[in-house]
Design a protein around this motif. Structure first.
Motif, PDB file in Angstrom:
ATOM      1  N   GLN A  92       0.811  -1.219   0.000  1.00  0.00           N
ATOM      2  CA  GLN A  92       0.000   0.000   0.000  1.00  0.00           C
ATOM      3  C   GLN A  92       0.843   1.266   0.000  1.00  0.00           C
ATOM      4  O   GLN A  92       0.311   2.368   0.206  1.00  0.00           O
ATOM      5  CB  GLN A  92      -0.946  -0.026   1.201  1.00  0.00           C
ATOM      6  N   THR A  93       2.150   1.142  -0.243  1.00  0.00           N
ATOM      7  CA  THR A  93       3.010   2.318  -0.331  1.00  0.00           C
ATOM      8  C   THR A  93       3.292   2.645  -1.797  1.00  0.00           C
ATOM      9  O   THR A  93       2.922   1.901  -2.706  1.00  0.00           O
ATOM     10  CB  THR A  93       4.313   2.100   0.446  1.00  0.00           C
ATOM     11  N   THR A  94       3.954   3.770  -2.030  1.00  0.00           N
ATOM     12  CA  THR A  94       3.993   4.336  -3.375  1.00  0.00           C
ATOM     13  C   THR A  94       4.659   3.441  -4.413  1.00  0.00           C
ATOM     14  O   THR A  94       4.198   3.391  -5.555  1.00  0.00           O
ATOM     15  CB  THR A  94       4.687   5.705  -3.366  1.00  0.00           C
ATOM     16  N   ASP A  95       5.725   2.735  -4.074  1.00  0.00           N
ATOM     17  CA  ASP A  95       6.385   1.897  -5.077  1.00  0.00           C
ATOM     18  C   ASP A  95       5.419   0.867  -5.663  1.00  0.00           C
ATOM     19  O   ASP A  95       5.373   0.652  -6.882  1.00  0.00           O
ATOM     20  CB  ASP A  95       7.604   1.184  -4.479  1.00  0.00           C
ATOM     21  N   SER A  96       4.657   0.222  -4.801  1.00  0.00           N
ATOM     22  CA  SER A  96       3.689  -0.771  -5.258  1.00  0.00           C
ATOM     23  C   SER A  96       2.574  -0.120  -6.063  1.00  0.00           C
ATOM     24  O   SER A  96       2.211  -0.578  -7.154  1.00  0.00           O
ATOM     25  CB  SER A  96       3.088  -1.523  -4.065  1.00  0.00           C
ATOM     26  N   VAL A  97       2.011   0.952  -5.532  1.00  0.00           N
ATOM     27  CA  VAL A  97       0.890   1.631  -6.195  1.00  0.00           C
ATOM     28  C   VAL A  97       1.313   2.153  -7.566  1.00  0.00           C
ATOM     29  O   VAL A  97       0.594   2.002  -8.559  1.00  0.00           O
ATOM     30  CB  VAL A  97       0.355   2.772  -5.313  1.00  0.00           C
ATOM     31  N   ASP A  98       2.488   2.762  -7.648  1.00  0.00           N
ATOM     32  CA  ASP A  98       2.958   3.313  -8.917  1.00  0.00           C
ATOM     33  C   ASP A  98       3.116   2.227  -9.973  1.00  0.00           C
ATOM     34  O   ASP A  98       2.702   2.393 -11.127  1.00  0.00           O
ATOM     35  CB  ASP A  98       4.293   4.029  -8.716  1.00  0.00           C
ATOM     36  N   THR A  99       3.736   1.121  -9.591  1.00  0.00           N
ATOM     37  CA  THR A  99       3.998   0.056 -10.556  1.00  0.00           C
ATOM     38  C   THR A  99       2.706  -0.582 -11.047  1.00  0.00           C
ATOM     39  O   THR A  99       2.500  -0.746 -12.259  1.00  0.00           O
ATOM     40  CB  THR A  99       4.924  -1.003  -9.940  1.00  0.00           C
ATOM     41  N   ILE A 100       1.828  -0.946 -10.130  1.00  0.00           N
ATOM     42  CA  ILE A 100       0.561  -1.570 -10.533  1.00  0.00           C
ATOM     43  C   ILE A 100      -0.288  -0.582 -11.326  1.00  0.00           C
ATOM     44  O   ILE A 100      -0.977  -0.961 -12.282  1.00  0.00           O
ATOM     45  CB  ILE A 100      -0.195  -2.102  -9.305  1.00  0.00           C
ATOM     46  N   GLY A 101      -0.213   0.697 -10.974  1.00  0.00           N
ATOM     47  CA  GLY A 101      -0.938   1.712 -11.740  1.00  0.00           C
ATOM     48  C   GLY A 101      -0.506   1.760 -13.191  1.00  0.00           C
ATOM     49  O   GLY A 101      -1.324   1.959 -14.095  1.00  0.00           O
ATOM     50  N   ALA A 102       0.790   1.574 -13.451  1.00  0.00           N
ATOM     51  CA  ALA A 102       1.290   1.575 -14.824  1.00  0.00           C
ATOM     52  C   ALA A 102       0.755   0.378 -15.608  1.00  0.00           C
ATOM     53  O   ALA A 102       0.463   0.493 -16.809  1.00  0.00           O
ATOM     54  CB  ALA A 102       2.815   1.570 -14.833  1.00  0.00           C
ATOM     55  N   PHE A 103       0.610  -0.769 -14.951  1.00  0.00           N
ATOM     56  CA  PHE A 103       0.014  -1.923 -15.622  1.00  0.00           C
ATOM     57  C   PHE A 103      -1.440  -1.633 -15.997  1.00  0.00           C
ATOM     58  O   PHE A 103      -1.892  -1.961 -17.106  1.00  0.00           O
ATOM     59  CB  PHE A 103       0.101  -3.165 -14.729  1.00  0.00           C
ATOM     60  N   PHE A 104      -2.190  -1.032 -15.078  1.00  0.00           N
ATOM     61  CA  PHE A 104      -3.572  -0.662 -15.381  1.00  0.00           C
ATOM     62  C   PHE A 104      -3.632   0.215 -16.632  1.00  0.00           C
ATOM     63  O   PHE A 104      -4.451  -0.010 -17.529  1.00  0.00           O
ATOM     64  CB  PHE A 104      -4.193   0.086 -14.195  1.00  0.00           C
ATOM     65  N   GLN A 105      -2.750   1.208 -16.700  1.00  0.00           N
ATOM     66  CA  GLN A 105      -2.804   2.130 -17.833  1.00  0.00           C
ATOM     67  C   GLN A 105      -2.360   1.476 -19.132  1.00  0.00           C
ATOM     68  O   GLN A 105      -2.855   1.819 -20.211  1.00  0.00           O
ATOM     69  CB  GLN A 105      -1.976   3.372 -17.504  1.00  0.00           C
ATOM     70  N   SER A 106      -1.471   0.508 -19.041  1.00  0.00           N
ATOM     71  CA  SER A 106      -1.039  -0.207 -20.244  1.00  0.00           C
ATOM     72  C   SER A 106      -2.180  -0.998 -20.879  1.00  0.00           C
ATOM     73  O   SER A 106      -2.164  -1.279 -22.081  1.00  0.00           O
ATOM     74  CB  SER A 106       0.125  -1.146 -19.914  1.00  0.00           C
ATOM     75  N   PHE A 107      -3.172  -1.360 -20.063  1.00  0.00           N
ATOM     76  CA  PHE A 107      -4.351  -2.052 -20.581  1.00  0.00           C
ATOM     77  C   PHE A 107      -5.517  -1.088 -20.839  1.00  0.00           C
ATOM     78  O   PHE A 107      -6.605  -1.526 -21.221  1.00  0.00           O
ATOM     79  CB  PHE A 107      -4.806  -3.124 -19.587  1.00  0.00           C
ATOM     80  N   GLY A 108      -5.286   0.215 -20.605  1.00  0.00           N
ATOM     81  CA  GLY A 108      -6.363   1.186 -20.785  1.00  0.00           C
ATOM     82  C   GLY A 108      -7.416   1.094 -19.702  1.00  0.00           C
ATOM     83  O   GLY A 108      -8.573   1.486 -19.911  1.00  0.00           O
ATOM     84  N   ALA A 109      -7.038   0.602 -18.526  1.00  0.00           N
ATOM     85  CA  ALA A 109      -7.993   0.382 -17.438  1.00  0.00           C
ATOM     86  C   ALA A 109      -8.051   1.599 -16.513  1.00  0.00           C
ATOM     87  O   ALA A 109      -7.030   2.020 -15.972  1.00  0.00           O
ATOM     88  CB  ALA A 109      -7.599  -0.857 -16.643  1.00  0.00           C
ATOM     89  N   GLU A 110      -9.235   2.141 -16.320  1.00  0.00           N
ATOM     90  CA  GLU A 110      -9.447   3.293 -15.456  1.00  0.00           C
ATOM     91  C   GLU A 110     -10.539   2.953 -14.450  1.00  0.00           C
ATOM     92  O   GLU A 110     -11.563   2.385 -14.822  1.00  0.00           O
ATOM     93  CB  GLU A 110      -9.877   4.512 -16.285  1.00  0.00           C
ATOM     94  N   LEU A 111     -10.322   3.295 -13.197  1.00  0.00           N
ATOM     95  CA  LEU A 111     -11.371   3.124 -12.198  1.00  0.00           C
ATOM     96  C   LEU A 111     -12.380   4.263 -12.279  1.00  0.00           C
ATOM     97  O   LEU A 111     -13.567   4.087 -12.002  1.00  0.00           O
ATOM     98  CB  LEU A 111     -10.775   3.029 -10.794  1.00  0.00           C
ATOM     99  N   VAL A 112     -11.869   5.443 -12.639  1.00  0.00           N
ATOM    100  CA  VAL A 112     -12.708   6.623 -12.882  1.00  0.00           C
ATOM    101  C   VAL A 112     -12.129   7.322 -14.101  1.00  0.00           C
ATOM    102  O   VAL A 112     -10.913   7.513 -14.183  1.00  0.00           O
ATOM    103  CB  VAL A 112     -12.699   7.582 -11.664  1.00  0.00           C
TER     104      VAL A 112
END
Length: 445
Positions: free
Chosen positions: A210-230
């Motif tokens: 739940q700290t920034t390194d994890s959030v940042d990395t997983i966030g980049a995977f979401f964006q690579s798939f075009g996935a947005e929560l909002v």
């Protein structure tokens, strides 16, 4: 008579003391251009504050400004406590180094910098899209990108382990001094490499905490798939096909990560690389620098390179700092002058050099500084860290949601929690329902 003398006052240890400090009356110095007080981020890299001090001191001596500097640590959120105290007291430093989302949060109390950003862009090139997203509020520039503290958290791979177990030559894929040859470096290749290294006992070190390194990395995977929560208009899109596709991929990937990945903090990936147990981590060059100091044989096998491409492109996790001027500053003209001085090519090159390549300017003309090309061992190991060939998009987790919502998604680590819940056995639809409920709560708040 001070003549630009720099003082190094440390952050007061309690919030009550902080409030008393920032409420203290402003005292103008005897110099022609008055006084200026700046709160810089206290750098992780030993000695890296020196470059900022030297640039600011030289400016103060030239402009005859009585300059006072504080370097405030982010450990224990002391910088955030100080920001909150100064915002409430409407008194304190003239300039503050704001992390990520805090320009938007305090935009109503910041001085616009529309008058200096166009010239800085002319000199240094355009800023990346993430800085544009975070430093602009309602079309106005409310902050200047800070080089100290800004970073990409891209892959740092073990040359030997990736070649031996995954059959991937990361140096050939990202050759020093040349454009990437990474057409085949995609999500499928990444997953196969993660599986092969896991079977060999040297798993990829990517956190799901739940700290920034994890959030940042997983966030980049979401964006690579075009996935947005909002989405950018504020519409909740948790239950989209793109989010489902991302979650299915990340569940497969998570099975090949260290079993304690959901408990990792920002130190874990550094330790993983230095331990010799991992073939890849996602981190700025601090992980390599620690290996260089503590495990030189491992450092000689490290190579920093780009992220794998997904269906919607190649996205790298990026986390900037931003310099803002409080609207209650009593010397706004001097504050803007200092920010211009801190944003010159010469000043930025010095900051990058002293931070051993950790600090990352947001400007497109400043991605080929010699520090990254000459870093070793092995020589060229950091060449691709600053994205010199613009082959990937620098992104931040939870964008493009409106920043007031994205901030909460990011700080509550919704995306990594989703992966951890699903990995722990929760059905995907239940995980999506949980995430949707969380985001709806942020909207109501």
């Amino acid at each position: 008579m001070a003549n630009g003398k720099v003082t190094r006052r440390r952050f007061l240890e309690t919030s009550a003391a902080s409030a008393a400090f920032v409420a203290a009356p402003f005292v103008r110095g005897a110099h022609a251009a008055g006084s200026l007080s700046v709160a810089f981020w206290d750098h992780w890299v030993p000695g890296a504050n020196k470059a900022t001090e030297e640039v600011a001191r030289a400016w103060a001596e030239k402009e005859k400004v009585d300059l006072k500097m504080d370097f405030i640590t982010s450990q224990g959120n002391k910088n955030l406590l100080t920001i909150a105290a100064e915002a409430q007291a409407k008194s304190g430093h003239d300039i503050f180094a704001f992390p990520t989302w805090y320009v938007h949060e305090h935009a109503g109390q910041l001085e616009a910098v529309d008058d200096i950003m166009p010239e800085l862009i002319r000199q240094n090139g355009n800023v990346n899209g993430t800085v544009d997203y975070l430093a602009k509020v309602k079309g106005r520039w409310m902050a200047v990108p800070s080089t100290p503290g800004s970073q990409i958290k891209g892959p740092c791979s073990r040359i030997d382990l990736m070649k031996q177990h995954a059959g991937i030559d990361v140096v050939a894929m990202y050759p020093a001094g040349q454009p990437p040859k990474a057409e085949n470096w995609n999500m499928d290749t990444f997953l196969k490499a993660a599986e092969a290294c896991h079977k060999a006992g040297v798993p990829f070190g990517i956190g799901l905490g739940q700290t920034t390194d994890s959030v940042d990395t997983i966030g980049a995977f979401f964006q690579s798939f075009g996935a947005e929560l909002v989405d950018k208009d504020g519409k909740i899109t948790v239950k989209s096909d793109a989010v489902r596709q991302t979650m299915e991929y990340l569940r497969k990937l998570a099975a090949f990560l260290p079993p304690d990945a959901p408990a990792w903090d920002d130190a874990s990936n550094n330790k993983w690389l230095v331990s010799g147990r991992g073939a890849l981590v996602c981190n700025p060059p601090s992980a390599w620098a620690v290996a260089k100091r503590d495990a030189p044989d491992i450092a000689r096998q490290c190579w920093t390179h780009g992220m794998p491409a997904g269906p919607k492109g190649r996205f790298a996790p990026y986390l900037p700092y931003l310099w803002g001027i409080w609207s209650f500053s009593r010397n706004k003209s001097a504050a803007k002058s200092l920010l211009v001085a801190l944003s010159t090519h010469e000043a930025i090159a010095k900051m990058v050099e002293v931070s051993a390549g950790y600090d990352l300017p947001a400007w497109e003309k400043l991605t080929t500084l010699k520090t990254w090309a000459e870093a070793e061992p092995p020589r060229g190991t950091l060449y691709h860290y600053p994205n010199p060939h613009n082959h990937q998009t620098l992104s931040i987790a939870a964008a493009p949601a409106p920043p007031n919502i994205a901030n909460q998604i990011y700080n509550q680590a919704v995306m990594t929690k989703m992966v951890a819940r699903n990995l722990g056995g929760e059905r995907l639809e239940a995980t999506l329902a949980w995430a949707e409920n969380e985001v709806e709560g942020f909207m109501r708040g």
